[in-house]
Design an enzyme around this catalytic site. Structure first.
Site, short mmCIF file in Angstrom:
data_model
loop_
_atom_site.label_atom_id
_atom_site.label_comp_id
_atom_site.label_asym_id
_atom_site.label_seq_id
_atom_site.Cartn_x
_atom_site.Cartn_y
_atom_site.Cartn_z
N SER A 72 13.77 -30.67 -17.79
CA SER A 72 14.73 -29.74 -17.21
C SER A 72 15.64 -29.21 -18.31
O SER A 72 15.75 -29.82 -19.39
CB SER A 72 15.58 -30.49 -16.17
N TYR A 116 20.97 -37.48 -12.77
CA TYR A 116 19.76 -36.68 -13.07
C TYR A 116 19.66 -36.40 -14.56
O TYR A 116 18.58 -36.51 -15.16
CB TYR A 116 19.84 -35.38 -12.27
#
Length: 274
Positions: A134, A147
């Site tokens: 990401s 995350y």
């Protein structure tokens, strides 16, 4: 030519679902795995092989891969580790159990499946392992600590695996999407509600900004459809000399540049403005 095979995790929706359709349309035999049996049944109804793979369950990982190998005669050309979830909230409010839970899926399960696939690829003399990271594997962002931690860890583990696989025919690749149309926010709500109690937080007055975004959603600036990830995935799987990293969306390119050229204080100031 023998049909190429790929196992994709997290195919119930979003990036994984689009990747499954995109690669099947490109001629791949796709094993579109999901965590829930009901989602696997739905994908089988769409004509996919759909083994159940739950990253938190070692037995599920082993059984899902065994199902794939039984169907292919013991070979697998590619693995796309896509499955993951988010658990938004302030780091100071994140209990140990919440952090352990997200690491079980976003890192430990990915590692488990990958290590089981490597011997298969060694034996057949080729293979590609693609891990979905990401933009938050490049830079941190407020309220995304859990995350971010998993994606930073995934980046490091993938980098080292790529170095170690240089003396093998196995290619190891990272995809780094920024904002992509998916269900990641909706899917994060149960984890937020399980692990966070905003009303007792020292940051209680700040949580409404997070919860409004979490529950009401809305399109991100620079957001792209999941097909943008699939396009880069195809290049990573099909090009004779794939890149080590594929940036997807403008924010990811900007984050990569920012990390290279800005001092930390400037990065913090810029990110904190958003």
């Amino acid at each position: 030519m023998t049909q190429r095979t790929v196992l994709i995790t997290g195919c119930s929706s979003g990036i994984g679902y689009d990747a499954a359709h995109g690669l099947r349309d490109a001629g791949w035999r796709v094993f579109a795995s999901c965590r829930k049996a009901s989602d696997c049944e739905r994908l089988r109804g769409e004509g996919f092989d759909s083994p159940q793979v739950d990253y938190t369950d070692t037995n599920s990982i082993a059984a899902g891969l065994a199902e794939v190998l039984a169907a292919t005669g013991g070979t697998l050309d590619a693995l796309y580790n896509n499955g993951a979830f988010a658990c938004p909230g302030a780091v100071e409010d994140l209990p140990r159990g919440g952090l352990e839970s997200i690491f079980q899926t976003n890192l430990f399960g990915v590692h488990d499946l990958t290590c089981r696939v490597i011997p298969v690829m060694r034996a057949q003399g080729h293979g590609r392992i693609v891990n979905c990271s990401s933009v938050l594997g490049l830079v941190g962002y407020k309220w995304r600590g859990a995350y971010v931690a998993t994606k930073f860890a995934l980046e490091g583990l993938t980098d080292v695996l790529r170095l170690e696989m240089r003396d093998t025919p196995i290619k190891v690749i990272l995809l780094e999407p920024g904002p992509i149309a998916s269900r990641i926010r909706e899917n994060a709500i149960p984890h937020f509600e399980r692990w966070f109690t905003p009303e007792t937080s020292a940051r209680a007055a700040q949580y409404p900004d997070l919860t409004k975004r979490l529950y009401e959603g809305g399109e991100d600036k620079f957001q792209l459809p999941a097909s943008a990830v699939t396009a880069k995935l195809r290049h990573a799987l099909e090009h004779p000399k794939p890149k080590a990293r594929y940036y997807i969306t403008v924010p990811t390119y900007l984050a990569a540049i920012m990390r290279r050229v800005l001092p930390v204080w400037a990065q913090d100031a810029l990110i904190s403005r958003n």
